[in-house]
Structures are given as C-alpha cells and as structure tokens.
Scaffold this motif. Structure first.
Motif, PDB file in Angstrom:
ATOM      1  N   ASP A 154       0.799  -1.226   0.000  1.00 44.36           N
ATOM      2  CA  ASP A 154       0.000   0.000   0.000  1.00 44.36           C
ATOM      3  C   ASP A 154       0.827   1.270   0.000  1.00 44.36           C
ATOM      4  O   ASP A 154       0.304   2.359  -0.248  1.00 44.36           O
ATOM      5  CB  ASP A 154      -0.928   0.019   1.224  1.00 44.36           C
ATOM      6  CG  ASP A 154      -2.037  -1.017   1.149  1.00 44.36           C
ATOM      7  OD1 ASP A 154      -2.403  -1.398   0.020  1.00 44.36           O
ATOM      8  OD2 ASP A 154      -2.528  -1.429   2.213  1.00 44.36           O
ATOM      9  N   VAL A 155       2.114   1.167   0.292  1.00 47.43           N
ATOM     10  CA  VAL A 155       2.947   2.358   0.476  1.00 47.43           C
ATOM     11  C   VAL A 155       3.029   3.203  -0.795  1.00 47.43           C
ATOM     12  O   VAL A 155       3.089   4.436  -0.733  1.00 47.43           O
ATOM     13  CB  VAL A 155       4.352   1.955   0.967  1.00 47.43           C
ATOM     14  CG1 VAL A 155       5.275   3.166   1.042  1.00 47.43           C
ATOM     15  CG2 VAL A 155       4.257   1.282   2.331  1.00 47.43           C
ATOM     16  N   SER A 156       2.990   2.569  -1.943  1.00 48.47           N
ATOM     17  CA  SER A 156       3.094   3.312  -3.203  1.00 48.47           C
ATOM     18  C   SER A 156       1.916   4.258  -3.438  1.00 48.47           C
ATOM     19  O   SER A 156       1.990   5.143  -4.287  1.00 48.47           O
ATOM     20  CB  SER A 156       3.212   2.341  -4.382  1.00 48.47           C
ATOM     21  OG  SER A 156       2.052   1.532  -4.480  1.00 48.47           O
ATOM     22  N   LYS A 157       0.841   4.096  -2.661  1.00 47.75           N
ATOM     23  CA  LYS A 157      -0.339   4.960  -2.811  1.00 47.75           C
ATOM     24  C   LYS A 157      -0.177   6.292  -2.072  1.00 47.75           C
ATOM     25  O   LYS A 157      -0.979   7.203  -2.257  1.00 47.75           O
ATOM     26  CB  LYS A 157      -1.583   4.250  -2.279  1.00 47.75           C
ATOM     27  CG  LYS A 157      -1.899   2.926  -2.950  1.00 47.75           C
ATOM     28  CD  LYS A 157      -3.067   2.234  -2.254  1.00 47.75           C
ATOM     29  CE  LYS A 157      -3.326   0.847  -2.804  1.00 47.75           C
ATOM     30  NZ  LYS A 157      -4.405   0.136  -2.067  1.00 47.75           N
ATOM     31  N   ILE A 158       0.857   6.401  -1.247  1.00 52.90           N
ATOM     32  CA  ILE A 158       1.021   7.592  -0.410  1.00 52.90           C
ATOM     33  C   ILE A 158       1.452   8.795  -1.240  1.00 52.90           C
ATOM     34  O   ILE A 158       2.431   8.743  -1.982  1.00 52.90           O
ATOM     35  CB  ILE A 158       2.048   7.319   0.708  1.00 52.90           C
ATOM     36  CG1 ILE A 158       1.519   6.243   1.664  1.00 52.90           C
ATOM     37  CG2 ILE A 158       2.360   8.596   1.486  1.00 52.90           C
ATOM     38  CD1 ILE A 158       2.498   5.818   2.734  1.00 52.90           C
ATOM     39  N   LYS A 159       0.699   9.891  -1.104  1.00 50.04           N
ATOM     40  CA  LYS A 159       1.015  11.143  -1.777  1.00 50.04           C
ATOM     41  C   LYS A 159       1.502  12.198  -0.792  1.00 50.04           C
ATOM     42  O   LYS A 159       2.190  13.142  -1.171  1.00 50.04           O
ATOM     43  CB  LYS A 159      -0.213  11.678  -2.510  1.00 50.04           C
ATOM     44  CG  LYS A 159      -0.837  10.700  -3.496  1.00 50.04           C
ATOM     45  CD  LYS A 159       0.140  10.285  -4.576  1.00 50.04           C
ATOM     46  CE  LYS A 159      -0.503   9.303  -5.558  1.00 50.04           C
ATOM     47  NZ  LYS A 159       0.507   8.770  -6.522  1.00 50.04           N
ATOM     48  N   ALA A 160       1.120  12.072   0.474  1.00 52.42           N
ATOM     49  CA  ALA A 160       1.464  13.062   1.496  1.00 52.42           C
ATOM     50  C   ALA A 160       2.936  12.971   1.879  1.00 52.42           C
ATOM     51  O   ALA A 160       3.552  11.900   1.803  1.00 52.42           O
ATOM     52  CB  ALA A 160       0.608  12.841   2.737  1.00 52.42           C
ATOM     53  N   ALA A 161       3.491  14.103   2.312  1.00 55.65           N
ATOM     54  CA  ALA A 161       4.810  14.086   2.947  1.00 55.65           C
ATOM     55  C   ALA A 161       4.650  13.520   4.350  1.00 55.65           C
ATOM     56  O   ALA A 161       3.640  13.760   5.014  1.00 55.65           O
ATOM     57  CB  ALA A 161       5.374  15.498   3.008  1.00 55.65           C
ATOM     58  N   LEU A 162       5.633  12.752   4.821  1.00 57.61           N
ATOM     59  CA  LEU A 162       5.536  12.098   6.123  1.00 57.61           C
ATOM     60  C   LEU A 162       6.692  12.475   7.041  1.00 57.61           C
ATOM     61  O   LEU A 162       7.843  12.591   6.600  1.00 57.61           O
ATOM     62  CB  LEU A 162       5.526  10.571   5.956  1.00 57.61           C
ATOM     63  CG  LEU A 162       4.357   9.943   5.199  1.00 57.61           C
ATOM     64  CD1 LEU A 162       4.539   8.428   5.145  1.00 57.61           C
ATOM     65  CD2 LEU A 162       3.028  10.308   5.837  1.00 57.61           C
ATOM     66  N   LEU A 163       6.355  12.635   8.312  1.00 59.92           N
ATOM     67  CA  LEU A 163       7.340  12.792   9.371  1.00 59.92           C
ATOM     68  C   LEU A 163       7.058  11.694  10.379  1.00 59.92           C
ATOM     69  O   LEU A 163       5.954  11.605  10.927  1.00 59.92           O
ATOM     70  CB  LEU A 163       7.213  14.164  10.026  1.00 59.92           C
ATOM     71  CG  LEU A 163       8.135  14.457  11.207  1.00 59.92           C
ATOM     72  CD1 LEU A 163       9.609  14.339  10.812  1.00 59.92           C
ATOM     73  CD2 LEU A 163       7.845  15.843  11.778  1.00 59.92           C
ATOM     74  N   LEU A 164       8.051  10.829  10.630  1.00 62.05           N
ATOM     75  CA  LEU A 164       7.836   9.623  11.425  1.00 62.05           C
ATOM     76  C   LEU A 164       8.724   9.636  12.666  1.00 62.05           C
ATOM     77  O   LEU A 164       9.955   9.657  12.560  1.00 62.05           O
ATOM     78  CB  LEU A 164       8.138   8.383  10.575  1.00 62.05           C
ATOM     79  CG  LEU A 164       7.408   8.338   9.220  1.00 62.05           C
ATOM     80  CD1 LEU A 164       7.961   7.203   8.353  1.00 62.05           C
ATOM     81  CD2 LEU A 164       5.907   8.191   9.415  1.00 62.05           C
ATOM     82  N   HIS A 165       8.100   9.646  13.842  1.00 61.35           N
ATOM     83  CA  HIS A 165       8.813   9.664  15.115  1.00 61.35           C
ATOM     84  C   HIS A 165       8.725   8.296  15.785  1.00 61.35           C
ATOM     85  O   HIS A 165       7.627   7.722  15.882  1.00 61.35           O
ATOM     86  CB  HIS A 165       8.194  10.690  16.065  1.00 61.35           C
ATOM     87  CG  HIS A 165       8.240  12.104  15.587  1.00 61.35           C
ATOM     88  ND1 HIS A 165       9.412  12.764  15.292  1.00 61.35           N
ATOM     89  CD2 HIS A 165       7.234  13.015  15.377  1.00 61.35           C
ATOM     90  CE1 HIS A 165       9.136  14.008  14.919  1.00 61.35           C
ATOM     91  NE2 HIS A 165       7.831  14.177  14.963  1.00 61.35           N
ATOM     92  N   TYR A 166       9.849   7.788  16.276  1.00 61.08           N
ATOM     93  CA  TYR A 166       9.872   6.496  16.963  1.00 61.08           C
ATOM     94  C   TYR A 166      10.713   6.588  18.230  1.00 61.08           C
ATOM     95  O   TYR A 166      11.749   7.270  18.249  1.00 61.08           O
ATOM     96  CB  TYR A 166      10.472   5.409  16.069  1.00 61.08           C
ATOM     97  CG  TYR A 166       9.711   5.139  14.798  1.00 61.08           C
ATOM     98  CD1 TYR A 166       8.576   4.331  14.811  1.00 61.08           C
ATOM     99  CD2 TYR A 166      10.129   5.680  13.586  1.00 61.08           C
ATOM    100  CE1 TYR A 166       7.874   4.071  13.638  1.00 61.08           C
ATOM    101  CE2 TYR A 166       9.433   5.413  12.402  1.00 61.08           C
ATOM    102  CZ  TYR A 166       8.308   4.615  12.446  1.00 61.08           C
ATOM    103  OH  TYR A 166       7.617   4.365  11.278  1.00 61.08           O
TER     104      TYR A 166
END
Length: 295
Positions: A216-228
């Motif tokens: 499903d990742v290829s469907k992403i259009k938004a910019a992402l910020l990922l905190h872990y």
C-alpha cells in the motif's frame, strides 16, 4: 530498607509489560500478575501501575478556557454516519490557516488529546481531534473500557471516517484547503493508513505508529514525518521495511528515532513513559514540518 513514601522503581520490563497490556495482548488480570512478579509484591505492583498508565487528571499544557484559542465540540458527516470531534482555532486568527487532524491513542478522545489539539491551534492551525469511537457511541470516561472498544472497530469504517475528516477540514471556512494529520500510537498507525487512503492529505506526522502494508505504500502522496522511540522494539521492527518501500515510491519522508525513549514518549500524562527531551524535540520538528507543508 526502602521508605514507605519512596518513589517505586520502574524497570524497562515493567514498561514493556504495560505496552503489551495496552495493545490488547494481555488482559488486566494477567498484566497485574506479571507486574507483581516484576515488582516483587502485590503492594508494589499496585503502586507502580498508576505510574505506568496515563493520568487523565494531569494538568494540560493549554487549558480548555485559554483565551488564545477557541474550542468546541462538533458533529460532522463521517464515512457512513455521524462523527464527533473537538474543533479548535486560534482566537485572533488572521487569514486562512493550514488545518490539522489530531488522532488519539487507543484511549479515545480524552482530555490529553483535547489538550494536544489546543497546542496545535496555538501554533497557528485549525485543529480537529475526531472521536474515532463515534460509531460505538463515542469515547467513554473509563479509559480501560475505551481501550477494549478499539477491538470492536471496523478498520474499513475507521479509514472511511478519516477520509471524510480530511474532506471536512479541506472545506473549512477558516482553512486554506491544505490538510495535515498528526497521530499517536493507534493514532500514528491511523495517520499512516490515512496517508495511503486519502490523496488529499498534504502531510502526516506519525508518532510510534504501526506501518502500513508494503503493497500500500506506493499509494502515499502526502509528505511524512515519522517519530519512533528507540526502546519501542515492537513498532520499530517495521521501520526498515517501511523506509525501503517509501524510497521505492519516492515519498517525501523523514524518520527520527529518539534513543532511550519509550513508546508513548510524547504523552506527558504518563509519568513512567514520558520523555520531555524527546517530546520537546519531536514537537518542534512536528510544528516546523506542518508549517512548511501546509502553508
């Protein structure tokens, strides 16, 4: 000899057990049994359990009557029924603002998330914290009961409600038509899924959120910020595969791992897991990111 009023010692194993409990793999009885073994006695476990849990009575950073923001409980059309939420805007707004969906943890729309929505509004955004338990009559005051309700949600319904929330904010009269989302824990995973399913989402910030399926990742259009959190082995196990798929799909994204921080490190109502240094750094990065992507 430990004084009766001494602060209990909380170990990583205790935090890990609580994380397992909050994510529906342990029931309350088994969690307390495990905590008792780790703490050495039932009395010690009883003293430690509230420190591991979030305390909804903890004072918020932005009070609900803060004159700098205007908040109200609203209803709007969800994917197939009514959605409830908490909408907050700066009191002295000038011009159109970027809009931000604030997605709760698996405790529902509680006082802490309402406080986070006010923090977002105070930074110059229109903020909406939806209650994703709306299809089940909404978030109860008993947070353990709320946690159990998440297992009864229809994931497809949740995504449909999230997509409807994007559409609702996109047309907000005080918004500029750009919509971002920020989510924590269950909400972080929901933000990732919203990025997959809502092409109108401009930006997503996921705090320790479960990653979407690789296909499903290829469907992403938004910019992402990922905190872990660096100690969050359960969620972090999916980071490398997620990054690989994001790179292949040419998604605009940034990943930060906060060493020494636990899952839920941003939640300042949880004494044991809150990490102020990591939370402050992540929040500063989050606001800068949203300002850049939603201007």
């Amino acid at each position: 000899m430990t004084r009766p009023d001494a602060k209990p010692t909380i170990t990583q194993a205790m935090i890990d057990a609580y994380d397992e409990y909050t994510h529906l793999t342990l029931d309350r009885r088994r969690f307390m049994e495990q905590l008792t073994r780790l703490a050495g006695s039932g009395a010690a476990a009883a003293a430690i359990a509230p420190l591991l849990a979030a305390n909804s009575a903890q004072a918020g950073i932005v009070a609900d009557n803060d004159p700098r923001v205007k908040g109200e409980d609203i209803s709007y059309r969800g994917g197939s029924g009514e959605m409830k939420g908490y909408l907050v805007k700066p009191a002295n707004q000038t011009g159109k603002l970027g809009t931000v969906i604030v997605v709760h943890e698996n405790r529902g729309l509680n006082p802490h998330i309402r406080d986070v929505a006010r923090r977002v509004a105070l930074e110059g955004f229109v903020a909406l914290a939806p209650d994703f338990l709306s299809p089940l009559v909404g978030t109860p005051t008993d947070e353990d009961r709320a946690r159990d309700m998440f297992g009864k949600l229809d994931p497809a319904q949740t995504i449909a409600d999230g997509v409807a929330t994007v559409a609702f904010l996109k047309s907000d009269k005080d918004g500029n038509g750009k919509v971002g989302a920020i989510g924590f824990c269950w909400g972080g995973g929901t933000v990732n899924m919203l990025a997959v399913n809502a092409p109108d989402l401009s930006a997503g910030v996921a705090y320790y959120g479960m990653q979407p399926k690789a296909a499903d990742v290829s469907k992403i259009k938004a910019a992402l910020l990922l905190h872990y959190g660096g100690l969050d082995e359960r969620i972090n196990a999916g980071i490398d595969a997620f990054k690989k798929e994001l790179d292949a799909a040419h998604v605009d994204y940034t990943v930060y791992v906060y060493e020494g921080a636990n899952h839920a490190f941003n939640n300042d109502t949880s004494a044991a897991r809150y990490d102020k240094k990591a939370a402050d750094l992540a929040w500063g990065r989050t606001i800068a990111f949203l300002r850049e992507k939603l201007k």
